[in-house]
Write an enzyme that holds these catalytic residues in place. Structure first.
Site, PDB file in Angstrom:
ATOM      1  N   CYS A  40      -1.316   7.965   3.280  1.00  0.00           N
ATOM      2  CA  CYS A  40      -2.173   9.031   3.818  1.00  0.00           C
ATOM      3  C   CYS A  40      -1.322  10.167   4.369  1.00  0.00           C
ATOM      4  O   CYS A  40      -1.603  11.344   4.136  1.00  0.00           O
ATOM      5  CB  CYS A  40      -3.099   8.474   4.892  1.00  0.00           C
ATOM      6  SG  CYS A  40      -4.329   9.668   5.476  1.00  0.00           S
ATOM      7  N   CYS A  60      -8.872   2.795   8.084  1.00  0.00           N
ATOM      8  CA  CYS A  60     -10.168   3.462   8.194  1.00  0.00           C
ATOM      9  C   CYS A  60     -11.176   2.990   7.155  1.00  0.00           C
ATOM     10  O   CYS A  60     -12.375   2.925   7.428  1.00  0.00           O
ATOM     11  CB  CYS A  60     -10.000   4.976   8.137  1.00  0.00           C
ATOM     12  SG  CYS A  60      -9.267   5.595   6.597  1.00  0.00           S
TER      13      CYS A  60
END
Length: 366
Positions: free
Chosen positions: A101, A200
């Protein structure tokens, strides 16, 4: 003279909010941005990047008088993070999606958007520092002054261009309490907000369940074996297991047994006693040297970290044809393909890459 412009990556948490405050106080013209990475309705309060996080970020920007935007990067996130995560598990590896990410979203996709908006810097709430070394003529990534919060392990992929246009205002803070105290003083709405902990897109921690739903595949059962090839029982699918795992095996033994290897071709998971988990050597591929323009010509002494929560260990690093071979002074426990090997010299990050094999392991698929 016009103010320099900074794009603040706003997660909705207290760290990025205080980073924005510090940049404003330093005289920068700041824009707050939240990356929309996924639909947030099924994500827990311990995850990052939810809809409520975006609202918190919006509220902080309003409080600070900053412009605020949400950029929809869901397609990029699916391709560069979720798909890579799934493929890594399918190929027997244990990835760290937060590294991807940072690499592909924050410091690539968002960094490029910041450039398009005319921003001089991208700013995040990471606990790390950046210095320019005049002697080397290179930007260096350094550990945070707060060792307990240091996040350089997930930032090793930063390039010289990115380091030149990135700021980490929290790197010089002594502790998280100092950050929260400043947020309370400014009456920021997220001053007491807990830190995000979960991946997440897998908030319940059930990686195998997520992979099955995402891929639409079934992963066949196979055999647990020992290092001599003796069958010990049946496993429920190779994606359920990672190196060093002890719990959730569904078997009973006279002594604790751990996952020490996986064979995709034969669909077997190898179990061993704890003493068999230790590796002396690993090779890391896709290696990014930060402190050097090119790989060192001779072996160098380093300290190496093989997991985010692991302690650094003394080792020798040597550039080889498929990456960097790292040989530890003492064998290390549960070194796992798919995780990162990050090299340090004191507070300086020398570079890092993805572990592709150990003396007990296999190779990555990319």
């Amino acid at each position: 003279m016009d103010k320099q412009k900074a794009l603040i990556a706003m997660s909705g948490g207290v760290d990025s909010s205080v980073a924005a405050v510090l940049m404003l106080e330093a005289g920068y013209d700041c824009i707050g941005v939240t990356m929309k990475l996924h639909g947030g309705s099924t994500y827990s309060e311990k995850s990052c990047c939810t809809a409520s996080d975006a609202e918190d970020a919006r509220g902080v920007c309003a409080r600070l008088g900053m412009k605020y935007y949400v950029f929809d990067f869901t397609a990029d996130f699916e391709e560069r993070v979720i798909r890579r995560f799934t493929e890594a598990y399918e190929n027997g590896f244990t990835p760290n999606p937060c590294i991807d990410c940072n690499r592909f979203l924050k410091f690539d996709r968002l960094y490029r958007r910041a450039s398009e908006l005319g921003c001089d810097f991208i700013v995040t709430g990471h606990y790390a520092r950046i210095d320019f070394d005049e002697e080397r003529g290179r930007y260096l990534l350094k550990k945070s002054l707060n060792p307990a919060k240091d996040q350089t392990y997930v930032l090793y992929s930063l390039t010289q261009e990115q380091l030149a246009h990135t700021k980490f205002p929290l790197g010089d803070f002594a502790g998280k309490e100092e950050v929260r105290a400043l947020a309370h003083k400014l009456d920021l709405i997220n001053a007491s907000k807990r830190d995000s902990q979960d991946i997440c897109f897998v908030p319940d921690g059930d990686y195998a369940g997520f992979i099955r739903r995402y891929s639409g595949k079934d992963y066949p059962r196979g055999n647990f074996i020992d290092k001599s090839g003796n069958v010990l029982g049946e496993h429920k699918g190779i994606i359920h297991y990672t190196i060093g795992q002890r719990k959730g095996l569904g078997l009973s033994f006279p002594e604790p047994m751990y996952v020490c290897g996986k064979n995709l071709a034969e669909n077997t998971v190898t179990l061993s006693a704890e003493k068999e988990l230790y590796s002396r050597t690993l090779v890391a591929g896709d290696f990014n040297w930060i402190a050097f323009e090119s790989p060192p010509e001779k072996p160098i002494r380093v300290w190496c970290k093989t997991r985010y929560s692991a302690k650094e260990a003394p080792a020798v690093a040597e550039a080889v044809s498929d990456g960097v071979r790292i040989t530890f002074d003492e064998p290390q426990r549960a070194v796992t393909a798919g995780q990162a090997a990050v090299l340090y010299d004191g507070e300086v990050v020398l570079g890092g890459g993805t572990i592709i094999k150990t003396e007990n392991g296999g190779k990555t698929a990319w």
